[in-house]
Design a protein around this motif. Structure first.
Motif, PDB file in Angstrom:
ATOM      1  N   ALA A  80       0.835  -1.206   0.000  1.00  0.00           N
ATOM      2  CA  ALA A  80       0.000   0.000   0.000  1.00  0.00           C
ATOM      3  C   ALA A  80       0.867   1.252   0.000  1.00  0.00           C
ATOM      4  N   GLY A  81       1.944   1.223   0.770  1.00  0.00           N
ATOM      5  CA  GLY A  81       2.853   2.368   0.825  1.00  0.00           C
ATOM      6  C   GLY A  81       3.477   2.669  -0.522  1.00  0.00           C
ATOM      7  N   GLU A  82       3.833   1.623  -1.251  1.00  0.00           N
ATOM      8  CA  GLU A  82       4.419   1.819  -2.588  1.00  0.00           C
ATOM      9  C   GLU A  82       3.445   2.523  -3.520  1.00  0.00           C
ATOM     10  N   GLN A  83       2.167   2.159  -3.436  1.00  0.00           N
ATOM     11  CA  GLN A  83       1.164   2.808  -4.280  1.00  0.00           C
ATOM     12  C   GLN A  83       0.963   4.276  -3.909  1.00  0.00           C
ATOM     13  N   LEU A  84       1.177   4.589  -2.638  1.00  0.00           N
ATOM     14  CA  LEU A  84       0.957   5.958  -2.158  1.00  0.00           C
ATOM     15  C   LEU A  84       2.249   6.774  -2.085  1.00  0.00           C
ATOM     16  N   GLY A  85       3.375   6.156  -2.409  1.00  0.00           N
ATOM     17  CA  GLY A  85       4.651   6.872  -2.337  1.00  0.00           C
ATOM     18  C   GLY A  85       5.118   7.112  -0.912  1.00  0.00           C
ATOM     19  N   ILE A  86       4.785   6.187  -0.014  1.00  0.00           N
ATOM     20  CA  ILE A  86       5.146   6.315   1.399  1.00  0.00           C
ATOM     21  C   ILE A  86       6.178   5.247   1.760  1.00  0.00           C
ATOM     22  N   THR A  87       7.234   5.645   2.457  1.00  0.00           N
ATOM     23  CA  THR A  87       8.235   4.697   2.946  1.00  0.00           C
ATOM     24  C   THR A  87       7.659   3.903   4.105  1.00  0.00           C
ATOM     25  N   VAL A  88       7.844   2.597   4.083  1.00  0.00           N
ATOM     26  CA  VAL A  88       7.402   1.743   5.196  1.00  0.00           C
ATOM     27  C   VAL A  88       8.641   1.190   5.896  1.00  0.00           C
ATOM     28  N   GLU A  89       8.700   1.403   7.208  1.00  0.00           N
ATOM     29  CA  GLU A  89       9.863   0.999   8.000  1.00  0.00           C
ATOM     30  C   GLU A  89       9.474  -0.138   8.945  1.00  0.00           C
ATOM     31  N   ALA A  90      10.199  -1.231   8.870  1.00  0.00           N
ATOM     32  CA  ALA A  90      10.001  -2.353   9.797  1.00  0.00           C
ATOM     33  C   ALA A  90      10.807  -2.090  11.057  1.00  0.00           C
ATOM     34  N   THR A  91      10.137  -1.931  12.185  1.00  0.00           N
ATOM     35  CA  THR A  91      10.827  -1.621  13.434  1.00  0.00           C
ATOM     36  C   THR A  91      10.002  -2.068  14.634  1.00  0.00           C
ATOM     37  N   ARG A  92      10.699  -2.507  15.661  1.00  0.00           N
ATOM     38  CA  ARG A  92       9.999  -2.837  16.911  1.00  0.00           C
ATOM     39  C   ARG A  92       9.683  -1.575  17.708  1.00  0.00           C
ATOM     40  N   ARG A  93      10.309  -0.467  17.355  1.00  0.00           N
ATOM     41  CA  ARG A  93      10.165   0.767  18.136  1.00  0.00           C
ATOM     42  C   ARG A  93       8.896   1.517  17.753  1.00  0.00           C
ATOM     43  N   THR A  94       7.759   0.928  18.079  1.00  0.00           N
ATOM     44  CA  THR A  94       6.470   1.565  17.796  1.00  0.00           C
ATOM     45  C   THR A  94       5.726   1.752  19.120  1.00  0.00           C
ATOM     46  N   ASP A  95       6.315   2.542  20.007  1.00  0.00           N
ATOM     47  CA  ASP A  95       5.816   2.660  21.378  1.00  0.00           C
ATOM     48  C   ASP A  95       4.394   3.195  21.453  1.00  0.00           C
ATOM     49  N   ALA A  96       4.081   4.208  20.653  1.00  0.00           N
ATOM     50  CA  ALA A  96       2.737   4.799  20.706  1.00  0.00           C
ATOM     51  C   ALA A  96       1.690   3.766  20.304  1.00  0.00           C
ATOM     52  N   LEU A  97       1.948   3.060  19.219  1.00  0.00           N
ATOM     53  CA  LEU A  97       1.012   2.051  18.727  1.00  0.00           C
ATOM     54  C   LEU A  97       0.862   0.908  19.723  1.00  0.00           C
ATOM     55  N   LYS A  98       1.961   0.450  20.284  1.00  0.00           N
ATOM     56  CA  LYS A  98       1.902  -0.667  21.235  1.00  0.00           C
ATOM     57  C   LYS A  98       1.140  -0.284  22.502  1.00  0.00           C
ATOM     58  N   GLN A  99       1.303   0.940  22.932  1.00  0.00           N
ATOM     59  CA  GLN A  99       0.531   1.406  24.086  1.00  0.00           C
ATOM     60  C   GLN A  99      -0.968   1.386  23.773  1.00  0.00           C
ATOM     61  N   TRP A 100      -1.308   1.824  22.583  1.00  0.00           N
ATOM     62  CA  TRP A 100      -2.719   1.835  22.150  1.00  0.00           C
ATOM     63  C   TRP A 100      -3.268   0.408  22.057  1.00  0.00           C
ATOM     64  N   LEU A 101      -2.484  -0.503  21.491  1.00  0.00           N
ATOM     65  CA  LEU A 101      -2.907  -1.901  21.390  1.00  0.00           C
ATOM     66  C   LEU A 101      -3.140  -2.509  22.770  1.00  0.00           C
ATOM     67  N   GLN A 102      -2.274  -2.161  23.710  1.00  0.00           N
ATOM     68  CA  GLN A 102      -2.432  -2.681  25.068  1.00  0.00           C
ATOM     69  C   GLN A 102      -3.757  -2.212  25.666  1.00  0.00           C
ATOM     70  N   GLU A 103      -4.076  -0.965  25.412  1.00  0.00           N
ATOM     71  CA  GLU A 103      -5.327  -0.411  25.936  1.00  0.00           C
ATOM     72  C   GLU A 103      -6.546  -1.069  25.300  1.00  0.00           C
ATOM     73  N   ARG A 104      -6.417  -1.489  24.042  1.00  0.00           N
ATOM     74  CA  ARG A 104      -7.560  -2.048  23.325  1.00  0.00           C
ATOM     75  C   ARG A 104      -7.830  -3.520  23.644  1.00  0.00           C
ATOM     76  N   SER A 105      -6.876  -4.192  24.261  1.00  0.00           N
ATOM     77  CA  SER A 105      -7.029  -5.625  24.508  1.00  0.00           C
ATOM     78  C   SER A 105      -8.315  -5.961  25.250  1.00  0.00           C
ATOM     79  N   SER A 106      -8.613  -5.184  26.281  1.00  0.00           N
ATOM     80  CA  SER A 106      -9.817  -5.471  27.071  1.00  0.00           C
ATOM     81  C   SER A 106     -11.093  -5.073  26.332  1.00  0.00           C
ATOM     82  N   LEU A 107     -10.967  -4.180  25.350  1.00  0.00           N
ATOM     83  CA  LEU A 107     -12.146  -3.718  24.601  1.00  0.00           C
ATOM     84  C   LEU A 107     -12.806  -4.866  23.848  1.00  0.00           C
TER      85      LEU A 107
END
Length: 278
Positions: A80-107
């Motif tokens: 999808a990024g290639e079609q939109l001209g966006i660089t996609v980076e593979a990284t474990r350092r996604t602290d904001a997203l992981k915090q959000w995922l943790q909050e959503r688990s109980s949802l």
């Protein structure tokens, strides 16, 4: 102008739609979670085209980079990024997203279409650790420690061929006092020093952890889920040093370093990485 960075996850969830299909969920946020976007997709419609359409609705401005931590999400989001001209980076350092995922688990457990499946949004399947290729082995290695001040000052100005000190991992950014000890591992690579440093850079080191066992070992976490055995040892004195190394990591908020140099002269360095336990 500051780059716009999003963090994204696109994977199945323990939810079903009215037709009984498993639902996939797209989560997108920026680094401060000022931007948060959620969309659900039936499994039969999961493809890059669907992702492209959704990403265009996230915010007024498209990002420069999308960071992804889940291997199963990477290929679709990259397409999808290639079609939109966006660089996609593979990284474990996604602290904001992981915090959000943790909050959503109980949802999910509170939703009517929850399947009852025990589901941890952050757990990834990891392969058993693989021994470091023999051609890369260094001549010696040892545990070490530097003050936070020395980490900040000693390496940034040196002409080191491979230097990886992300701003987010700098001791000052983590709120560490200048005199706190930052633990690390030094590998004396001899003639293999630069080859080892280049291999490490390509592997994308995340953290270097002591694992107690028979024998004990040092395991490098790298890439998204890769694991490499850097060293094994049975010497009690080395095991004690390894335990001290882990204790210091707790005091340094997980921050540690890996240094590769040809010898112990401390004149020439091949590579230096700031790491942090994921």
């Amino acid at each position: 102008m500051a780059q716009i960075v999003w963090q994204a996850d696109f994977y199945r969830r323990p939810l079903r739609d009215a037709a009984g299909q498993t639902l996939w969920e797209l989560l997108v946020c920026d680094l401060t979670r000022t931007v948060e976007f959620v969309a659900l997709c039936p499994q039969s419609q999961v493809n890059a085209h669907w992702l492209v359409e959704q990403l265009q609705h996230v915010a007024d401005k498209m990002p420069d980079t999308i960071q992804v931590f889940r291997p199963q999400s990477l290929s679709l989001i990259t397409a999808a990024g290639e079609q939109l001209g966006i660089t996609v980076e593979a990284t474990r350092r996604t602290d904001a997203l992981k915090q959000w995922l943790q909050e959503r688990s109980s949802l999910y457990r509170s939703m009517d279409n929850y399947t009852g499946e025990a589901y941890d949004l952050l757990t990834l399947e990891k392969p058993p650790p693989t021994p470091l290729p023999e051609k890369l082995w260094g001549e010696q290695w040892r545990f070490a420690a530097l003050s936070a001040k020395d980490v900040e000052e000693a390496f940034q100005e040196r002409p080191i061929p491979i230097l990886n000190m992300p701003p987010a991992l700098m001791p000052l950014q983590l709120g560490l006092a200048s005199n706190i000890a930052i633990p690390g591992v030094i590998i004396y690579g001899g003639r293999q020093s630069m080859r080892l440093a280049r291999w490490l850079q390509e592997a994308n080191p995340v953290s270097l952890n002591y694992i107690a066992g028979a024998p004990d070992g040092l395991v490098l976490e790298a890439g998204l889920v890769d694991r490499w055995i850097v060293a094994t040892f049975e010497d009690r004195e080395v095991s004690t040093s390894a335990q001290n190394y882990e204790q210091r990591k707790q005091q340094s908020k997980g921050l540690h370093f890996l240094l590769v140099q040809p010898d112990n002269s401390d004149i020439t360095f091949s590579g230096f990485w700031l790491l942090r336990q994921d």
